[in-house]
Structure formats: structure tokens, C-alpha cells
Write a protein that holds these residues in place. Structure first.
Motif, PDB file in Angstrom:
ATOM      1  N   CYS A 165      -7.811 -11.310  -2.331  1.00  0.00           N
ATOM      2  CA  CYS A 165      -6.362 -11.196  -2.140  1.00  0.00           C
ATOM      3  C   CYS A 165      -6.094 -10.914  -0.664  1.00  0.00           C
ATOM      4  CB  CYS A 165      -5.818 -10.063  -3.010  1.00  0.00           C
ATOM      5  SG  CYS A 165      -4.022  -9.849  -2.926  1.00  0.00           S
ATOM      6  N   GLN A 166      -5.194 -11.679  -0.071  1.00  0.00           N
ATOM      7  CA  GLN A 166      -4.985 -11.607   1.371  1.00  0.00           C
ATOM      8  C   GLN A 166      -3.603 -11.080   1.731  1.00  0.00           C
ATOM      9  OE1 GLN A 166      -5.781 -15.403   3.169  1.00  0.00           O
ATOM     10  NE2 GLN A 166      -7.986 -15.283   2.823  1.00  0.00           N
ATOM     11  N   ALA A 167      -3.555 -10.376   2.861  1.00  0.00           N
ATOM     12  CA  ALA A 167      -2.297  -9.936   3.457  1.00  0.00           C
ATOM     13  C   ALA A 167      -2.304 -10.384   4.915  1.00  0.00           C
ATOM     14  CB  ALA A 167      -2.138  -8.428   3.346  1.00  0.00           C
ATOM     15  N   ARG A 168      -1.533 -11.415   5.210  1.00  0.00           N
ATOM     16  CA  ARG A 168      -1.540 -12.005   6.556  1.00  0.00           C
ATOM     17  C   ARG A 168      -0.381 -11.437   7.368  1.00  0.00           C
ATOM     18  NH1 ARG A 168       0.335 -17.214   8.388  1.00  0.00           N
ATOM     19  NH2 ARG A 168       0.932 -17.678   6.234  1.00  0.00           N
ATOM     20  N   LYS A 169      -0.707 -10.883   8.539  1.00  0.00           N
ATOM     21  CA  LYS A 169       0.299 -10.234   9.383  1.00  0.00           C
ATOM     22  C   LYS A 169       1.151 -11.276  10.095  1.00  0.00           C
ATOM     23  CE  LYS A 169       2.117  -6.565  11.397  1.00  0.00           C
ATOM     24  NZ  LYS A 169       1.357  -5.774  12.396  1.00  0.00           N
ATOM     25  N   ILE A 170       2.473 -11.179   9.916  1.00  0.00           N
ATOM     26  CA  ILE A 170       3.436 -12.051  10.586  1.00  0.00           C
ATOM     27  C   ILE A 170       4.510 -11.152  11.200  1.00  0.00           C
ATOM     28  CG2 ILE A 170       5.086 -13.944  10.376  1.00  0.00           C
ATOM     29  CD1 ILE A 170       2.305 -14.854   9.767  1.00  0.00           C
ATOM     30  N   HIS A 171       4.420 -10.933  12.508  1.00  0.00           N
ATOM     31  CA  HIS A 171       5.361 -10.065  13.211  1.00  0.00           C
ATOM     32  C   HIS A 171       5.366  -8.654  12.590  1.00  0.00           C
ATOM     33  CE1 HIS A 171       6.550 -13.581  15.412  1.00  0.00           C
ATOM     34  NE2 HIS A 171       6.999 -14.193  14.334  1.00  0.00           N
ATOM     35  N   ASP A 172       6.478  -8.255  11.971  1.00  0.00           N
ATOM     36  CA  ASP A 172       6.596  -6.884  11.473  1.00  0.00           C
ATOM     37  C   ASP A 172       6.416  -6.796   9.958  1.00  0.00           C
ATOM     38  OD1 ASP A 172       8.900  -8.192  10.791  1.00  0.00           O
ATOM     39  OD2 ASP A 172      10.256  -6.546  11.333  1.00  0.00           O
ATOM     40  N   HIS A 173       5.767  -7.798   9.376  1.00  0.00           N
ATOM     41  CA  HIS A 173       5.532  -7.765   7.930  1.00  0.00           C
ATOM     42  C   HIS A 173       4.233  -8.496   7.601  1.00  0.00           C
ATOM     43  CE1 HIS A 173       7.721 -11.616   8.494  1.00  0.00           C
ATOM     44  NE2 HIS A 173       6.932 -12.043   7.531  1.00  0.00           N
ATOM     45  N   GLY A 203     -17.013  -8.676   3.644  1.00  0.00           N
ATOM     46  CA  GLY A 203     -17.594  -7.360   3.463  1.00  0.00           C
ATOM     47  C   GLY A 203     -16.542  -6.258   3.539  1.00  0.00           C
ATOM     48  N   PRO A 204     -16.977  -5.015   3.731  1.00  0.00           N
ATOM     49  CA  PRO A 204     -16.057  -3.875   3.645  1.00  0.00           C
ATOM     50  C   PRO A 204     -15.047  -3.793   4.780  1.00  0.00           C
ATOM     51  CG  PRO A 204     -18.242  -3.151   4.335  1.00  0.00           C
ATOM     52  CD  PRO A 204     -18.374  -4.581   3.916  1.00  0.00           C
ATOM     53  N   LEU A 205     -15.374  -4.371   5.948  1.00  0.00           N
ATOM     54  CA  LEU A 205     -14.417  -4.336   7.046  1.00  0.00           C
ATOM     55  C   LEU A 205     -13.333  -5.383   6.826  1.00  0.00           C
ATOM     56  CD1 LEU A 205     -16.812  -3.942  10.114  1.00  0.00           C
ATOM     57  CD2 LEU A 205     -15.506  -2.175   8.928  1.00  0.00           C
ATOM     58  N   GLY A 206     -12.140  -5.080   7.282  1.00  0.00           N
ATOM     59  CA  GLY A 206     -11.062  -6.047   7.166  1.00  0.00           C
ATOM     60  C   GLY A 206     -10.274  -5.959   5.881  1.00  0.00           C
ATOM     61  N   ILE A 207     -10.451  -4.863   5.111  1.00  0.00           N
ATOM     62  CA  ILE A 207      -9.710  -4.667   3.866  1.00  0.00           C
ATOM     63  C   ILE A 207      -8.711  -3.525   4.054  1.00  0.00           C
ATOM     64  CG2 ILE A 207      -9.891  -3.949   1.454  1.00  0.00           C
ATOM     65  CD1 ILE A 207     -12.599  -5.325   1.355  1.00  0.00           C
ATOM     66  N   SER A 208      -7.479  -3.756   3.630  1.00  0.00           N
ATOM     67  CA  SER A 208      -6.427  -2.753   3.803  1.00  0.00           C
ATOM     68  C   SER A 208      -5.776  -2.424   2.465  1.00  0.00           C
ATOM     69  CB  SER A 208      -5.363  -3.258   4.790  1.00  0.00           C
ATOM     70  OG  SER A 208      -5.943  -3.554   6.044  1.00  0.00           O
ATOM     71  N   LEU A 209      -5.005  -1.349   2.481  1.00  0.00           N
ATOM     72  CA  LEU A 209      -4.335  -0.877   1.273  1.00  0.00           C
ATOM     73  C   LEU A 209      -2.834  -0.828   1.529  1.00  0.00           C
ATOM     74  CD1 LEU A 209      -5.368   0.108  -1.516  1.00  0.00           C
ATOM     75  CD2 LEU A 209      -5.204   2.446  -0.659  1.00  0.00           C
ATOM     76  N   PHE A 210      -2.055  -1.312   0.556  1.00  0.00           N
ATOM     77  CA  PHE A 210      -0.608  -1.398   0.716  1.00  0.00           C
ATOM     78  C   PHE A 210       0.114  -0.736  -0.456  1.00  0.00           C
ATOM     79  CE2 PHE A 210      -2.412  -4.892   3.099  1.00  0.00           C
ATOM     80  CZ  PHE A 210      -1.677  -4.889   4.277  1.00  0.00           C
ATOM     81  N   LEU A 211       1.220  -0.090  -0.145  1.00  0.00           N
ATOM     82  CA  LEU A 211       2.079   0.500  -1.169  1.00  0.00           C
ATOM     83  C   LEU A 211       3.217  -0.483  -1.420  1.00  0.00           C
ATOM     84  CD1 LEU A 211       2.544   3.013  -2.914  1.00  0.00           C
ATOM     85  CD2 LEU A 211       3.917   3.967  -1.062  1.00  0.00           C
ATOM     86  N   ALA A 252       4.477  -0.523   4.641  1.00  0.00           N
ATOM     87  CA  ALA A 252       3.793  -0.373   3.358  1.00  0.00           C
ATOM     88  C   ALA A 252       2.298  -0.134   3.528  1.00  0.00           C
ATOM     89  CB  ALA A 252       4.018  -1.612   2.495  1.00  0.00           C
ATOM     90  N   LEU A 253       1.785  -0.335   4.741  1.00  0.00           N
ATOM     91  CA  LEU A 253       0.358  -0.137   4.983  1.00  0.00           C
ATOM     92  C   LEU A 253      -0.006   1.331   4.785  1.00  0.00           C
ATOM     93  CD1 LEU A 253      -2.324  -1.414   6.055  1.00  0.00           C
ATOM     94  CD2 LEU A 253      -1.589  -0.673   8.351  1.00  0.00           C
ATOM     95  N   ILE A 254      -1.018   1.590   3.952  1.00  0.00           N
ATOM     96  CA  ILE A 254      -1.493   2.954   3.695  1.00  0.00           C
ATOM     97  C   ILE A 254      -2.688   3.221   4.595  1.00  0.00           C
ATOM     98  CG2 ILE A 254      -2.380   4.555   1.975  1.00  0.00           C
ATOM     99  CD1 ILE A 254      -1.087   2.824  -0.181  1.00  0.00           C
ATOM    100  N   GLY A 255      -2.562   4.164   5.496  1.00  0.00           N
ATOM    101  CA  GLY A 255      -3.653   4.467   6.410  1.00  0.00           C
ATOM    102  C   GLY A 255      -3.810   3.395   7.475  1.00  0.00           C
ATOM    103  N   LYS A 256      -5.037   3.240   7.980  1.00  0.00           N
ATOM    104  CA  LYS A 256      -5.300   2.305   9.058  1.00  0.00           C
ATOM    105  C   LYS A 256      -5.549   0.895   8.527  1.00  0.00           C
ATOM    106  CE  LYS A 256      -7.459   5.776  12.071  1.00  0.00           C
ATOM    107  NZ  LYS A 256      -8.685   6.140  12.827  1.00  0.00           N
ATOM    108  N   GLU A 257      -5.072  -0.075   9.278  1.00  0.00           N
ATOM    109  CA  GLU A 257      -5.337  -1.464   8.928  1.00  0.00           C
ATOM    110  C   GLU A 257      -6.845  -1.733   9.006  1.00  0.00           C
ATOM    111  OE1 GLU A 257      -3.158  -5.650   9.986  1.00  0.00           O
ATOM    112  OE2 GLU A 257      -4.054  -4.548  11.670  1.00  0.00           O
ATOM    113  N   HIS A 258      -7.339  -2.518   8.071  1.00  0.00           N
ATOM    114  CA  HIS A 258      -8.762  -2.895   7.959  1.00  0.00           C
ATOM    115  C   HIS A 258      -9.647  -1.758   7.441  1.00  0.00           C
ATOM    116  CE1 HIS A 258      -7.174  -6.175  10.211  1.00  0.00           C
ATOM    117  NE2 HIS A 258      -7.387  -5.675  11.422  1.00  0.00           N
TER     118      HIS A 258
END
Length: 278
Positions: A165-173, A203-211, A252-258
């Protein structure tokens, strides 16, 4: 010998709240004896049961969500024990919420899993979320809304590092796309903590959590998957959700990106212990 003051003197023991919940719910073993019609306590001092073992079995056989007991727990205020005291709840110690969940689980495992899922879904925010996220989530939980934790995917099961499942950054969203499967309360919840890949690195890097708040999404940008048939606990909302270019704010990003796995592993240190209450 110097006297040492016992700081616990005058404090309510952690199991006292569970005792109150037990008395409120009544004796689940009174399955063949109707409760007093006038609502008075029976000879053992218990009120007429709000649920019974027989009713739990019947609901499970019909694969029906245990709504009566679930809503009774909301009315009693169980959800308040999922929210830290500093944010308006009653969560002060883990052993207290542990005994509460155990009291529910001994009556109906389905409702215990469904209700306590909100505790699991909110814990990453208590650990790593911003103050704004914590305040928002607190209000939702205290308003009796369900929270889900959307981690797993059909192709990878518990291998979270393989998240597609991907979350692609586009400007402020972010544009959230992909399917989360076998998610408890995926359909019933108002808000989900969603794990998604924000970097192509495997792998484990590059995964983020969103609310993710469903009401803030375009309703055409996501849909639910059918309820999954389980062996036992057949009434719970074990389903899934697919996002199709859903727009999610960067707030909506929880904690640090990636670095989304870190709060999840910390969450598991708490919630895995809670499983032993079920």
C-alpha cells in the motif's frame, strides 16, 4: 527503622473498576433463568444480566455483530479507559484496562475483540502522534467511535516490511492507494491508523503510518471488502478496505516519515500483553 509511607494508601485498587463492570453486566451464567422482571437484584446480589453465554453463542452462530453488549459497554464508559487521563479519558494504568477487557472477554470474546480494537488502533498515536492528533482521536473515542489498525495485506500477512500500500507525497498531501485486508473494524471504524509505503526502497525503511479519518476522504476514493468468514468470533467486522488515490493531509502522518514501523513495534509491546486478557 524509618517508616516508609505507602503511596498506594487511599488509592482504589486496580481491580475495583473491573468489579464494578462485573456487577453492571450481571452474571453471564444465568442463561436458563430469566432475570427479575422488576429489575431488582437476584438472590446472589447480581442485576439481571445484560448478556449471557447463551446469547453470545446464538449471536456467533448467526455470525451477527454483538451490538447489544457492545453498546452497553459504550454506555458504561469502557472506551474512556482507552484514552489517557491527560486527554480527558481514564487510562492511568495498564493493569486496570487489562482486567476490564478480561471481564468482557469471559462473557463474549467477539465483543471484547471488537471493542478493545480501539485501544490497539489508538496506541500508536499515544506513543508518537502530535498533540493535535491525540486531541482529535480522544474526542472521537470519547464520542464512542471505533478506531482500527490497518497494517496487514493479503499477499504478505504479518510481514509488515513487505507492505505494498503506497502513500505518494504531492505537495502538502499524500495520495493513498492500496488494499488493507483482514482488518478488524475496517468497515465500522471512523478512523484508521494505516501503514503505507512512502519510499520505493524495499524492506523496513520507507514505511510510514497515517491517521486516516474516513469522513475527510472523497467517498468515491475508497471502498470496503466483504466480511471474512472466520472460525469462531464470527460476529466481528473482520473485513478490509481499498484506497484509490485517496487524498490524505500531511498532518495525518504519525511520527516521522519512512519510520512507521517504530511506533508499531512499540505498540505491540503494550497490546500483545493485552491479548492474554482475551
Amino acid at each position: 527503622m524509618q517508616n516508609i509511607k505507602d503511596s498506594s494508601i487511599g488509592e482504589k485498587p486496580f481491580y475495583a473498576t473491573a468489579e464494578h463492570l462485573e456487577q453492571t453486566l450481571g452474571d453471564p451464567g444465568a442463561i436458563n433463568q430469566p432475570g427479575p422482571s422488576d429489575g431488582q437484584l437476584d438472590k446472589a446480589g447480581w442485576p439481571p444480566p445484560l448478556s449471557s453465554f447463551r446469547e453470545s453463542v446464538e449471536l456467533d452462530e448467526r455470525e451477527e455483530f454483538p451490538a447489544p453488549l457492545y453498546h452497553a459497554l459504550d454506555t458504561w464508559g469502557l472506551q474512556e479507559y482507552y484514552v489517557p487521563a491527560q486527554y480527558g479519558g481514564k487510562l492511568r494504568r495498564f493493569d486496570e484496562v487489562f482486567t476490564l477487557v478480561r471481564s468482557v472477554a469471559r462473557r463474549d470474546l467477539s465483543v471484547a475483540i471488537a471493542h478493545s480494537k480501539t485501544f490497539l488502533g489508538s496506541t500508536p498515536v499515544w506513543i508518537t502522534g502530535t498533540r493535535q492528533q491525540r486531541e482529535m482521536l480522544s474526542q472521537r473515542i470519547l464520542n464512542r467511535e471505533s478506531i482500527a489498525l490497518a497494517l496487514t495485506e493479503e499477499a504478505h500477512g504479518g510481514d509488515l516490511s513487505a507492505t505494498e500500500c503506497q502513500a505518494r507525497k504531492i505537495h502538502d498531501h499524500y495520495l493513498l492507494s492500496g488494499t488493507k485486508w483482514l482488518i478488524n473494524n475496517a468497515t465500522r471504524s471512523s478512523t484508521l491508523c494505516v501503514m503505507a509505503r512512502t519510499h520505493v526502497h524495499e524492506g523496513p525503511l520507507g514505511i510510514s503510518l497515517f491517521l486516516v479519518e474516513k469522513e475527510k476522504l472523497d467517498h468515491t476514493s475508497f471502498h470496503y471488502l466483504p466480511k471474512f468468514k472466520t472460525h469462531g468470533v464470527r460476529g466481528i467486522d473482520m473485513s478490509g478496505i481499498t484506497f484509490e488515490q485517496s487524498i490524505v493531509s500531511e498532518d495525518a502522518l504519525i511520527g516521522k516519515e519512512h519510520h512507521g514501523l517504530s511506533p508499531i513495534f512499540k505498540t505491540f509491546q503494550v497490546t500483545r500483553l493485552l491479548r492474554s486478557a482475551l
